[in-house]
Write a protein that holds these residues in place. Structure first.
Motif, PDB file in Angstrom:
ATOM      1  N   LEU A 171       0.833  -1.058  -0.314  1.00 25.87           N
ATOM      2  CA  LEU A 171      -0.278  -0.174   0.430  1.00 25.87           C
ATOM      3  C   LEU A 171       1.004   1.459  -0.217  1.00 25.87           C
ATOM      4  O   LEU A 171       1.830   1.007   0.576  1.00 25.87           O
ATOM      5  N   THR A 172       0.269   2.611  -0.731  1.00 27.62           N
ATOM      6  CA  THR A 172       1.282   3.382  -0.389  1.00 27.62           C
ATOM      7  C   THR A 172       1.468   4.220   0.099  1.00 27.62           C
ATOM      8  O   THR A 172       0.573   4.736   1.195  1.00 27.62           O
ATOM      9  N   ARG A 173       2.486   4.841   1.107  1.00 24.27           N
ATOM     10  CA  ARG A 173       3.002   5.482   1.689  1.00 24.27           C
ATOM     11  C   ARG A 173       3.156   7.157   1.370  1.00 24.27           C
ATOM     12  O   ARG A 173       3.795   7.206  -0.244  1.00 24.27           O
ATOM     13  N   LEU A 174       3.024   8.532   1.760  1.00 27.27           N
ATOM     14  CA  LEU A 174       3.563   9.454   1.635  1.00 27.27           C
ATOM     15  C   LEU A 174       4.865  10.666   2.109  1.00 27.27           C
ATOM     16  O   LEU A 174       4.872   9.755   3.390  1.00 27.27           O
ATOM     17  N   ARG A 175       5.777  10.848   1.604  1.00 28.99           N
ATOM     18  CA  ARG A 175       6.212  11.429   2.603  1.00 28.99           C
ATOM     19  C   ARG A 175       6.880  12.731   1.866  1.00 28.99           C
ATOM     20  O   ARG A 175       6.380  13.294   1.075  1.00 28.99           O
ATOM     21  N   ASN A 176       6.875  13.903   2.733  1.00 26.54           N
ATOM     22  CA  ASN A 176       7.852  15.319   3.040  1.00 26.54           C
ATOM     23  C   ASN A 176       8.989  15.151   2.050  1.00 26.54           C
ATOM     24  O   ASN A 176       9.978  14.668   2.367  1.00 26.54           O
ATOM     25  N   PRO A 177       9.188  16.328   0.974  1.00 24.50           N
ATOM     26  CA  PRO A 177       9.887  16.862   0.574  1.00 24.50           C
ATOM     27  C   PRO A 177      11.440  17.306   1.745  1.00 24.50           C
ATOM     28  O   PRO A 177      12.223  16.754   1.064  1.00 24.50           O
ATOM     29  N   ALA A 178      11.230  17.949   2.470  1.00 22.25           N
ATOM     30  CA  ALA A 178      11.879  18.462   3.251  1.00 22.25           C
ATOM     31  C   ALA A 178      11.864  16.902   4.826  1.00 22.25           C
ATOM     32  O   ALA A 178      10.546  18.172   5.310  1.00 22.25           O
ATOM     33  N   LEU A 179      12.123  16.720   5.901  1.00 25.30           N
ATOM     34  CA  LEU A 179      12.050  16.041   6.822  1.00 25.30           C
ATOM     35  C   LEU A 179      12.636  16.797   7.567  1.00 25.30           C
ATOM     36  O   LEU A 179      13.798  17.541   7.695  1.00 25.30           O
ATOM     37  N   GLN A 180      11.652  17.096   9.216  1.00 30.71           N
ATOM     38  CA  GLN A 180      12.248  17.587  10.127  1.00 30.71           C
ATOM     39  C   GLN A 180      13.591  16.946  10.994  1.00 30.71           C
ATOM     40  O   GLN A 180      13.132  15.882  10.795  1.00 30.71           O
ATOM     41  N   PRO A 181      14.498  17.338  11.196  1.00 32.68           N
ATOM     42  CA  PRO A 181      15.631  16.998  11.900  1.00 32.68           C
ATOM     43  C   PRO A 181      14.911  16.308  12.819  1.00 32.68           C
ATOM     44  O   PRO A 181      13.974  15.339  13.709  1.00 32.68           O
ATOM     45  N   GLY A 182      16.036  15.404  13.662  1.00 31.39           N
ATOM     46  CA  GLY A 182      15.664  14.500  14.585  1.00 31.39           C
ATOM     47  C   GLY A 182      16.257  14.725  15.884  1.00 31.39           C
ATOM     48  O   GLY A 182      17.034  15.959  15.724  1.00 31.39           O
ATOM     49  N   THR A 183      16.097  13.794  17.180  1.00 29.68           N
ATOM     50  CA  THR A 183      16.769  14.461  18.581  1.00 29.68           C
ATOM     51  C   THR A 183      17.163  13.500  19.176  1.00 29.68           C
ATOM     52  O   THR A 183      16.914  12.670  19.215  1.00 29.68           O
ATOM     53  N   LEU A 184      18.386  13.943  19.998  1.00 25.35           N
ATOM     54  CA  LEU A 184      19.099  12.897  20.680  1.00 25.35           C
ATOM     55  C   LEU A 184      19.210  13.174  21.476  1.00 25.35           C
ATOM     56  O   LEU A 184      19.484  14.568  22.551  1.00 25.35           O
TER      57      LEU A 184
END
Length: 437
Positions: A171-184
């Motif tokens: 099934l289809t997944r979508l994603r944004n062109p620019a992803l938010q950063p992660g955090t450690l």
């Protein structure tokens, strides 16, 4: 490889984070034979493994709008720690002061107790390797320490956060062109704020960035970064940019990048006056990932829907949090509080992938745009979604019907039996909501 017998379950929940634990407990309470699969060694997801031990928000404008299984688990962990809940009636406080801090190890133990006590078949250190649609359900290949095994599940709830099962099902997944950063998530020690010249440290930070010893995004904020970073002891103030946690390969790169970021910061701090003895008192073993994929759902929640508190016809739970987008380049955060009185809702149709009759999704990968997702991805909202999905899946499995054929009113009835508040403000007793315990 040793041949494994095929196991049959009514509902398979994949992912034991905020959404998945509540989905599994509710599914079992609704009478379904339920299995919960989790890739890590502890339940809790972002709260435990990623160290964001601040579940919220459960209250809006001084009244409770999310309750039920997740709220009860959080309260149990708070009680065990001998801590107190915030004053939720003082809703004019910044939203982060209305979060509910929990002890991650105690919370993980509470989740174990609740899941097993509900009769859920819990499988830690287990992942899904393949998913195939079969008559009235799914054939699922699990990979555990003994090898591969097959489970036939009548209904699936994907709570992986990345819609992994959705993708495996084709099934289809979508994603944004620019992803938010992660955090450690870390917590620093070994210094006293009163001993520090913060202005001089800001200048040292500027020079370190210019020299390439630090990246501009490392400390999240572009203006006076050292003051905020040091006062918070480093908690939730590190941005790891250009990371993608959507596959094992890219997640590996994200984890390595997060630890390199921490190493850069630690080496920089130890060279500064007053910080020579700085320590890393705790750290999360996983980098917290804010976004990867969302599903291509029957409906899609927009920022406008969320910010205006749209009451969807098929709303199964409430959500509440400011729109909270972390800039993809790591340079700050855009926070847009909701207008007074606004309580958004989550529709079932945003939790069902297009082309699927027997699968639901709960948690951050529910269908929505980036701004809406930045708000409903938080733990309390995921708990509410998970509980609703668990009830819906159990009812569909029992009736032998499609996920969307279960009347929403029946989902409401099931979750209210375990204390949930459904859209419209009704909890276990109509119109009765609380402001804490």
């Amino acid at each position: 490889m040793r041949e494994q017998a095929v196991e049959d379950v009514d509902v398979l929940v994949v992912g034991g984070g905020a959404a998945g634990t509540c989905a599994a407990i509710q599914s079992a309470a609704s009478g379904a034979g339920t299995m919960l699969v989790e890739k890590n060694g502890a339940l809790g997801g972002t709260t435990t493994v990623a160290g964001v031990a601040l579940p919220g928000l459960f209250h809006a404008w001084g009244r409770q709008v999310i309750a039920g299984i997740g709220w009860d688990l959080v309260c149990r962990a708070v009680d065990l720690a001998g801590a107190r809940l915030p004053d939720f009636t003082d809703w004019r406080q910044p939203h982060y002061r209305l979060q509910v801090p929990v002890s991650a190890p105690l919370y993980a133990a509470v989740l174990d107790e609740a899941v097993l006590g509900a009769g859920v078949d819990l499988r830690l250190h287990t992942m899904v390797g393949a998913v195939e649609s079969v008559a009235d359900g799914w054939s699922v290949t699990l990979c555990d320490k003994e090898g591969l095994r097959t489970v036939r599940a009548r209904r699936i709830v994907d709570c992986t956060g990345d819609a992994d099962v959705v993708a495996l099902a084709g099934l289809t997944r979508l994603r944004n062109p620019a992803l938010q950063p992660g955090t450690l998530m870390v917590r620093l020690g070994g210094y006293r704020m009163e001993d520090l010249d913060v202005a001089a440290l800001d200048e040292a930070h500027r020079r370190a960035v210019a020299a390439g010893d630090l990246l501009p995004a490392d400390l999240s904020m572009s203006e006076r970064p050292m003051a905020r970073f040091l006062r918070s002891r480093g908690e939730n103030t590190i941005h790891v940019t250009d990371v993608d946690g959507g596959t094992s390969r890219t997640r590996t790169a994200a984890e390595v990048a997060a630890r390199r970021t921490l190493l850069r910061i630690h080496q920089f701090l130890r060279r500064q006056p007053g910080l020579e003895s700085v320590t890393i008192d705790s750290w999360a073993v996983e980098c917290g990932i804010r976004e990867t994929f969302t599903i291509d759902g029957l409906a899609r929640i927009t920022a406008q829907d969320y910010a205006t508190g749209r009451h969807w016809e098929d709303a199964v739970c409430n959500s509440f949090y400011p729109i909270d987008v972390h800039s993809p380049d790591g340079d700050g955060i855009t926070i847009r509080p909701l207008e007074f009185g606004t309580v958004p809702t989550i529709p079932r149709s945003a939790m069902v992938p297009k082309g699927s009759r027997h699968m639901m999704v709960a948690g951050r990968s529910v269908s929505g745009d980036q701004e809406a997702n930045s708000a409903y991805r938080v733990q309390a909202s995921c708990m509410a979604m998970g509980q609703a999905a668990g009830a819906n899946a159990a009812l569909a499995a029992a009736a032998g019907c499609d996920i969307t054929e279960v009347p929403v009113v029946e989902v409401h009835r099931e979750v209210r039996a375990l204390g949930a508040i459904v859209p419209g403000g009704t909890g276990p007793v109509d119109g009765e909501v609380s402001v804490g315990r």
